[in-house]
Design an enzyme around this catalytic site. Sequence first.
Site, PDB file in Angstrom:
ATOM      1  N   CYS A 183     -12.864   4.624  38.878  1.00  0.00           N
ATOM      2  CA  CYS A 183     -12.449   5.927  39.388  1.00  0.00           C
ATOM      3  C   CYS A 183     -13.635   6.689  39.964  1.00  0.00           C
ATOM      4  O   CYS A 183     -14.733   6.683  39.401  1.00  0.00           O
ATOM      5  CB  CYS A 183     -11.747   6.726  38.295  1.00  0.00           C
ATOM      6  SG  CYS A 183     -10.187   5.973  37.787  1.00  0.00           S
ATOM      7  N   CYS A 243     -15.390  -0.923  34.223  1.00  0.00           N
ATOM      8  CA  CYS A 243     -14.867   0.313  33.644  1.00  0.00           C
ATOM      9  C   CYS A 243     -15.457   0.611  32.271  1.00  0.00           C
ATOM     10  O   CYS A 243     -16.209  -0.169  31.705  1.00  0.00           O
ATOM     11  CB  CYS A 243     -13.345   0.269  33.625  1.00  0.00           C
ATOM     12  SG  CYS A 243     -12.663   0.378  35.300  1.00  0.00           S
ATOM     13  N   ASP A 244     -15.025   1.723  31.736  1.00  0.00           N
ATOM     14  CA  ASP A 244     -15.693   2.488  30.689  1.00  0.00           C
ATOM     15  C   ASP A 244     -16.397   1.695  29.598  1.00  0.00           C
ATOM     16  O   ASP A 244     -17.616   1.662  29.532  1.00  0.00           O
ATOM     17  CB  ASP A 244     -14.684   3.432  30.044  1.00  0.00           C
ATOM     18  CG  ASP A 244     -14.217   4.499  31.019  1.00  0.00           C
ATOM     19  OD1 ASP A 244     -14.271   4.253  32.236  1.00  0.00           O
ATOM     20  OD2 ASP A 244     -13.798   5.567  30.580  1.00  0.00           O
ATOM     21  N   LYS A 245     -15.657   1.091  28.685  1.00  0.00           N
ATOM     22  CA  LYS A 245     -16.285   0.507  27.499  1.00  0.00           C
ATOM     23  C   LYS A 245     -16.821  -0.892  27.748  1.00  0.00           C
ATOM     24  O   LYS A 245     -17.593  -1.416  26.946  1.00  0.00           O
ATOM     25  CB  LYS A 245     -15.276   0.455  26.327  1.00  0.00           C
ATOM     26  CG  LYS A 245     -14.587   1.775  26.040  1.00  0.00           C
ATOM     27  CD  LYS A 245     -15.543   2.935  25.932  1.00  0.00           C
ATOM     28  CE  LYS A 245     -14.849   4.279  25.950  1.00  0.00           C
ATOM     29  NZ  LYS A 245     -14.198   4.602  27.211  1.00  0.00           N
ATOM     30  N   ASP A 249      -8.961   3.200  30.491  1.00  0.00           N
ATOM     31  CA  ASP A 249      -8.801   4.467  29.783  1.00  0.00           C
ATOM     32  C   ASP A 249      -7.702   5.327  30.394  1.00  0.00           C
ATOM     33  O   ASP A 249      -6.995   6.044  29.691  1.00  0.00           O
ATOM     34  CB  ASP A 249     -10.118   5.245  29.784  1.00  0.00           C
ATOM     35  CG  ASP A 249     -11.082   4.732  28.722  1.00  0.00           C
ATOM     36  OD1 ASP A 249     -10.970   3.555  28.352  1.00  0.00           O
ATOM     37  OD2 ASP A 249     -11.929   5.508  28.269  1.00  0.00           O
ATOM     38  N   SER A 275     -12.977  12.797  28.298  1.00  0.00           N
ATOM     39  CA  SER A 275     -13.221  11.898  29.415  1.00  0.00           C
ATOM     40  C   SER A 275     -14.420  12.355  30.220  1.00  0.00           C
ATOM     41  O   SER A 275     -14.748  13.542  30.289  1.00  0.00           O
ATOM     42  CB  SER A 275     -11.980  11.860  30.313  1.00  0.00           C
ATOM     43  OG  SER A 275     -12.271  11.236  31.544  1.00  0.00           O
ATOM     44  N   GLU A 331     -10.075   9.495  23.754  1.00  0.00           N
ATOM     45  CA  GLU A 331     -10.592  10.287  24.861  1.00  0.00           C
ATOM     46  C   GLU A 331      -9.460  11.150  25.407  1.00  0.00           C
ATOM     47  O   GLU A 331      -8.363  10.653  25.658  1.00  0.00           O
ATOM     48  CB  GLU A 331     -11.116   9.337  25.938  1.00  0.00           C
ATOM     49  CG  GLU A 331     -11.847   9.988  27.064  1.00  0.00           C
ATOM     50  CD  GLU A 331     -12.428   8.952  28.007  1.00  0.00           C
ATOM     51  OE1 GLU A 331     -13.514   8.429  27.706  1.00  0.00           O
ATOM     52  OE2 GLU A 331     -11.790   8.661  29.037  1.00  0.00           O
TER      53      GLU A 331
END
Length: 542
Positions: free
Chosen positions: A187, A119-121, A78, A458, A432
């Site tokens: 992160c 990570c995110d998704k 992202d 975010s 985002e």
Amino acid sequence: MNTDKLKLGAENAPKRALLKAMGYTDAQIARPRVGIVNSFNEVVPGHIHLTQIARAVKDGALSGGGTPMEFNVIGVCDGLAMGHQGMKYSLSSREVIADSIECMVKAHGFDALVFIPNCDKIVPAMLMAAARLDLPSIFISGGPMLSIDGSDLNSVFEAVGALKAGKIDENKLDKIEENACPGCGSCSGMFTANSMNCLCEALGMALGGNGTVPAVYAQRLRLAKTAGEQIMRLYQANLRPSDIMTEKALHNALTVDMALGCSSNSVLHLLALAHELGIEFELKTVNEISGRTPNLCRLAPAGKHHMQDLHRAGGVYAVMNELGDLLNKAEMTVTLKTVGENIKSAAVKDSGVIQKYSETGGLAVLSGNLAPDGAIVKRSAVKPEMLDFTGAAKVFDSEEQAIVAIYDGKIIKGDVVVIRYEGPSGGPGMREMLSPTSAIAGMGLDSDVALITDGRFSGATKGASIGHVSPEAAAGGTIAYVKDGDRIHIDINNHSIELLVDEAELSERRRTMKIKAKDNLKGYIKRYARSVSSADKGAIVC
């Protein structure tokens, strides 16, 4: 075994021949086949080290009597996709990942699965796939990045805003850039990736420490080996995701979400996961659970602490133990023990990190004439003076337009920045937006300016940033009819967001203002735009 139909008998000799072409022995073919679903790539810092995690998982599975077979899935960063057309492909990749895992597993047959996201998704996509496939499964993430000097990726975004406002020079920006991301891992704040990895523990799909053990610690490799060993026990016990991810487990996850102060995106993903599980889960449940759950952590962006601090303070299990009877402790987990058994000995080791910051949870769902079907805000990251705010709208039909205005100093105290046509379908992809919020924070305006969008913010966002406005502009939601200068009232503690325009005027605008549509789409994103649901339904594709 599930794979017996693919490897036993004379009729399966061609399949065995193909396996032998890759070096598998008869003994290996006869053992339970464990799919190692890895999201390694050399593009994403949270995934660059996942080959090491996968190797450790395989060692564990081998020692437990399984035959591990690895395959990979895509993963979008992202941070790298932020602020340009690439962000249209972040949330939309969630469906691609879940579908591709389904394709691989159904096509080739496995007895159990180990999922390696970070990570995110990727995390919610793998949870969705695990729910869909319902084979014995366990999750082991790559772990969070360290924060060396208290900075993180969000510090760089905010520094850009400070530079634009003349508060720092380029030398200072360069120093922040050099130190903010010191190595591999997701992160380091309670952003979306770490939120979801922590919630895997709360759901019961990962071992303790999954969300908090830093990526560079040897403990992370040991945890991965243990996960590889544990999948064989789960296989022997025939314990499946449907046995673990129950309605009560989802409520546990949402309760822990509120206590940790997780990313607002977590709600979007829990809605999608509930859909895969066939569990009814509505936005109103967020406020119900948030109303009775104390906020026990204020990690970045809401505070100064980072994931390594939460780990040192006792981790997710310590937070869960503090929640007491707010959790359903009888739910089964991948440890082959209940939630209550897992957390009973977990203790808070640093009350400066884990403490009661507020009586209510970190997220809030708002509704009103501007968002009849709901909107989300990370309440724990909003300054007290912005919890009840009325301001004048400045309207932009894309993130790019808003960024230019912010950097040009056209946003002033008392403004409500409205960014529309960025929803799941209208974006498409529900981009985002960390750049706009961080720029405003870096300019020192986060105590005086609110942002509203039908897109997403975010997990690193702080301030009165209200996203997921539903219905979105492209679907004819009220946000499509906001004009510059309109007054908007935001009352977060009372879960309200109102456009202060009378209904007669709104009706006239609906009659005269045309909904904008993007007609230059092609490929996957065009198909996604046609089929994606609204944010209040989890932005699912069905």
